[in-house]
Design an enzyme around this catalytic site. Structure first.
Site, PDB file in Angstrom:
ATOM      1  CG  ASP A 227      -1.980   0.981   1.271  1.00 49.79           C
ATOM      2  OD1 ASP A 227      -2.360   1.458   0.187  1.00 49.79           O
ATOM      3  OD2 ASP A 227      -2.475   1.300   2.376  1.00 49.79           O
TER       4      ASP A 227
ATOM      5  CD  GLU B 197      -2.343   8.206  -4.457  1.00 49.25           C
ATOM      6  OE1 GLU B 197      -2.265   7.114  -3.858  1.00 49.25           O
ATOM      7  OE2 GLU B 197      -2.438   9.300  -3.879  1.00 49.25           O
TER       8      GLU B 197
END
Ligand code: 13P
Length: 287
Positions: A84, A135
């Protein structure tokens, strides 16, 4: 069954549901998430931040524990072990350590640098059979030292990253890590629709899943979100149940101090939170 997250998220995107990504911190967390996913016949993603990886003595320890536990518990549902908010170095370390999926968070770089580093990591991850999340536009708030300003992602920049071959994309749409402040304006669905129009069928990831109202979760799924990250809510459930046990003096009754007893209510509370989320996200019986 440890797998990468590509197929489970393609299926979720096409089937209009989302797979839960639950961050893990230790053995109790991992066991609670795996057992609940198995019970509900749901695919699941175990998220590991770099901070949590360090806490558990390193990514190799995490990979070994998850693989062994998956086998010992006889887990049949698809499970992805996912980094993550990875740094460039952390992503490479997880590929080496035996993770099945990575996130490279290049949102704090310029878009050109994000494109350059993501391109390299897509090739590396895919050459080893891992899935990769990228991202654009940072998630607000702080998670394990990763601080974001909460920018709403630019749809054209999302397209520049989407075409690199990433398997799913995290795009900031006003979401925040941790508990939402009372004056939070909610998710920016206008931005989400524009992003989706630019990236087509690529599954989108919604970070900051703690405390987002159910109707917003459902609308986000209808606009292409296929992975939803939850961390703080499990931590809060665990802490509240553990506090209750101690405040009721249960640790002082008999062998109530035994860690297997002391940590049991917290683990049960995590499992309940995971169950609620899987029900809300619609991934039960989709394994
Ligand atoms: P929350 O801690 O707000 O649930 O966010 C989790 C997350 O997005 C992990 O990447």
């Amino acid at each position: 069954m440890l797998v990468n997250a590509t197929e489970m998220l393609k299926k979720a995107r096409a089937g209009h549901y989302a797979v839960g990504h639950f961050n893990i911190n230790n053995l109790e967390w991992t066991k609670a998430v795996l057992q609940t996913a198995e019970e509900l016949k749901s695919p699941v993603i175990l998220g590991v931040s770099e901070g949590a990886g360090k806490y558990m003595t390193g990514f190799k320890t995490v990979a070994a524990m998850v693989r062994a536990m998956d086998e010992s518990l006889g887990i049949t549902v698809p499970v992805a072990l996912h980094l993550d908010h990875g740094t460039y170095e952390g992503a490479k370390a997880c590929i080496e350590a035996g993770f099945t999926s990575i996130m490279f968070d290049g949102s704090h770089y310029s878009i050109d640098e994000n494109v350059e580093k993501t391109t390299e990591l897509v090739a590396l991850a895919h050459s080893k059979g891992l899935s990769i999340e990228a991202e654009v536009g940072s998630i607000g708030g702080e998670e394990d030292g990763v601080i974001g300003m909460g920018e709403v992602a630019d749809p054209d920049e999302c397209k520049r990253i989407a075409v690199l071959g990433v398997d799913f994309l995290a795009a900031g749409i006003g979401n925040i890590h941790g508990v939402y402040p009372p004056n939070w304006k909610g998710l920016d669905f206008g931005a989400l629709a524009k992003i989706q129009a630019q990236i087509g069928e690529l599954p989108l990831v919604l970070h900051g899943g703690t405390g987002i109202p159910s109707d917003m979760i459902k609308e986000a799924i209808s606009l292409g979100v296929a992975k939803i990250n939850v961390n703080t809510e499990c931590q809060l459930s665990f802490a509240a149940a553990t506090r209750k046990y101690i405040e009721e003096g249960k640790d002082k009754e008999g062998k109530g101090f035994d860690p297997r007893k002391l940590l049991a209510p917290g683990a049960k509370a995590i499992a309940e939170t995971v169950r609620e989320k899987i029900d809300l996200f619609g991934s039960a019986n989709k394994a």
